[in-house]
Design an enzyme around this catalytic site. Structure first.
Site, short mmCIF file in Angstrom:
data_model
loop_
_atom_site.label_atom_id
_atom_site.label_comp_id
_atom_site.label_asym_id
_atom_site.label_seq_id
_atom_site.Cartn_x
_atom_site.Cartn_y
_atom_site.Cartn_z
N GLY A 221 0.86 -1.26 -0.01
CA GLY A 221 -0.19 0.06 0.01
C GLY A 221 0.92 1.29 -0.09
O GLY A 221 2.01 1.28 -0.19
N ASN A 222 0.14 2.35 0.49
CA ASN A 222 0.82 3.50 0.28
C ASN A 222 0.46 4.56 1.37
O ASN A 222 -0.66 4.32 2.12
CB ASN A 222 1.27 4.48 -1.15
CG ASN A 222 -0.37 4.62 -1.58
OD1 ASN A 222 -1.13 5.48 -1.02
ND2 ASN A 222 -0.61 4.00 -2.76
N ARG A 223 1.00 5.86 1.51
CA ARG A 223 0.67 6.58 2.63
C ARG A 223 -0.41 7.65 2.39
O ARG A 223 -0.79 8.46 3.05
CB ARG A 223 1.73 7.32 3.07
CG ARG A 223 2.87 6.55 3.79
CD ARG A 223 4.00 7.53 4.28
NE ARG A 223 5.26 6.61 4.62
CZ ARG A 223 5.52 5.92 5.66
NH1 ARG A 223 4.44 6.16 6.65
NH2 ARG A 223 6.52 5.33 5.80
#
Ligand code: C5P
Length: 416
Positions: A221-223
């Site tokens: 995933g990412n932020r």
């Protein structure tokens, strides 16, 4: 080519609006005290009209203190300026809201009675009317109430669905008044639909990051927090658009009066965007879509094997927005968060993905900071927006998108 900084003082749609808030006799009236305060703080002028039964639940002094305006109750009480209130009130307002609306008042409005100040005002109102029913679930389900609500809707009134859940009495069911934030969102949407620059337009916004499963408990995933996309969706709603927000997992509350589609992976997002864009006018692709996904998600949790390494095979995800390059009837906005050569990369993406506009920002100078500087890049050149808090930046950005979208629409074949 560089343009001057675009003036951006995003106006709250509620600022300066004249709202007439009719309150009926239901215990849910306590929620509307908060609503009256929120609308007032957002810059609206809120005139509260209480029915006789409403005063048994929340007194006039409460609303008067929260709105800073005299509360209206009696048909025969002359206002200070001597002008008979009931006709001018409904004709002057930008919107009339009845919340909570009891079965009794709904019935009185439906048959066109004018037997108190609220119903008289509504009968003479030219502004859009929003009705938020709240009552015992059996009263709500009664065919008489159903027929009254259907009649109001057929007349162009917006009648909200009550929420399901525990009532103040010992019963549960459908009849609860929505929370103040939901009511405020519905009022914003009503004002936008009536006179906003995006009225009649269908806008799709994507937000948040995607999650690509590695196994049942882990993901790539990412932020991305989704904040910018959610704020853009809310602003598009305020300006009158019918909005579909396609969101990856976030911790944010869903905006009211927006059609929210929750997805998790890039492939799910692609399918949802394709379905939503079939009849859309604008796509604002703000989501941080994962560029890669594990080639196959393990069916059970991957176990650590001693000190052995784990090699994940990743496949590229499809570029969602680039898939719409041939849709000349869809205004497409993309985003580019870069760490270097910001504007060169943005221009390259504008062309490569077939976008009408790309919004660029310096990733390092904005992550974890409360403010952001954005650049609009399109065929005409580059327009910087001033660095400002992220919520204001989102509103200013949507306004700048609308300016370009309006210009683009007039250039479409067949536009008048
Ligand atoms: O190529 P890059 O990921 O930097 O491009 C960003 C823009 O492209 C964003 O608008 C993003 O939402 C969109 N995008 C997409 N599908 C992907 C990756 C990015 O639509 N698979």
């Amino acid at each position: 080519m560089r343009h001057a900084v675009e003036p951006s003082e995003p106006m709250d749609i509620l600022s300066g609006k004249k709202l007439l808030l009719g309150v009926c006799g239901s215990i849910a009236a306590y929620k509307v005290a908060q609503l009256a305060r929120d609308l007032t703080l957002a810059g609206a002028r809120v005139d509260v009209v209480l029915t006789a039964a409403a005063e048994r639940f929340v007194g006039a002094a409460t609303f008067q203190a929260l709105t800073g305006r005299p509360v209206l109750r009696d048909m025969w009480e002359l206002p200070e300026d001597g002008v008979i209130g009931h006709v001018s009130l409904g004709a002057q307002a930008d919107a009339v809201i009845v919340a909570p609306a009891t079965a009794n008042t709904i019935a009185r409005i439906a048959v066109g009675l004018a037997d108190d100040l609220l119903t008289t005002t509504i009968l003479a109102a030219t502004a859009p009317v929003l009705i938020a029913p709240a009552m015992n679930p059996l009263m709500y389900a009664n065919p008489a109430t159903r027929a009254n609500i259907a009649a109001l809707r057929a007349r162009g009134y917006t009648v909200l669905e009550p929420e399901e859940g525990r009532m103040a009495e010992e019963v549960s069911g459908k009849g609860r008044l929505p929370e103040p934030a939901t009511l405020e969102g519905e009022i914003r949407a009503l004002l936008g639909r009536h006179s906003g620059p995006l009225r009649g337009q269908r806008v799709v916004v994507t937000a948040g990051g995607t999650r690509e499963p590695i196994d049942p408990v882990r993901f790539v995933g990412n932020r991305s927090s989704g904040q910018m996309g959610y704020a853009l969706a809310a602003r598009a709603r305020d300006l009158g658009a019918s909005v579909t927000l396609i969101s990856g997992p976030t911790a944010l509350p869903t905006p009211a009066a927006v059609n929210v589609v929750q997805v998790e992976t890039a492939l799910q997002m692609r399918d949802a965007v394709q379905a939503a864009c079939e009849h859309a006018d604008m796509l604002i692709m703000n989501a941080a879509v994962a560029d890669f996904r594990p080639a196959a998600a393990a069916e059970s949790k991957i176990k650590k094997r001693g000190d052995g390494e784990l090699i994940l095979e990743l496949l590229p995800n499809p570029d969602i927005v680039a898939g719409f390059a041939q849709r000349r009837d869809l205004f497409k906005v993309g985003f580019a968060a870069e760490t270097d050569e910001l504007l060169a990369h943005a221009r390259d993406k504008l062309e490569r993905k077939g976008l009408d506009l790309i919004v660029a920002n310096d990733a390092v100078a904005s992550i974890g900071r409360p403010d952001i500087a954005l650049y609009l890049v399109d065929a005409d050149g580059i327009t910087p927006l001033p660095r400002q808090p992220k919520a204001a930046a989102a509103a200013a950005l949507l306004d700048a998108i609308v300016t370009r979208y309006t210009r683009w629409r007039t250039s479409l074949p067949g536009a008048s």
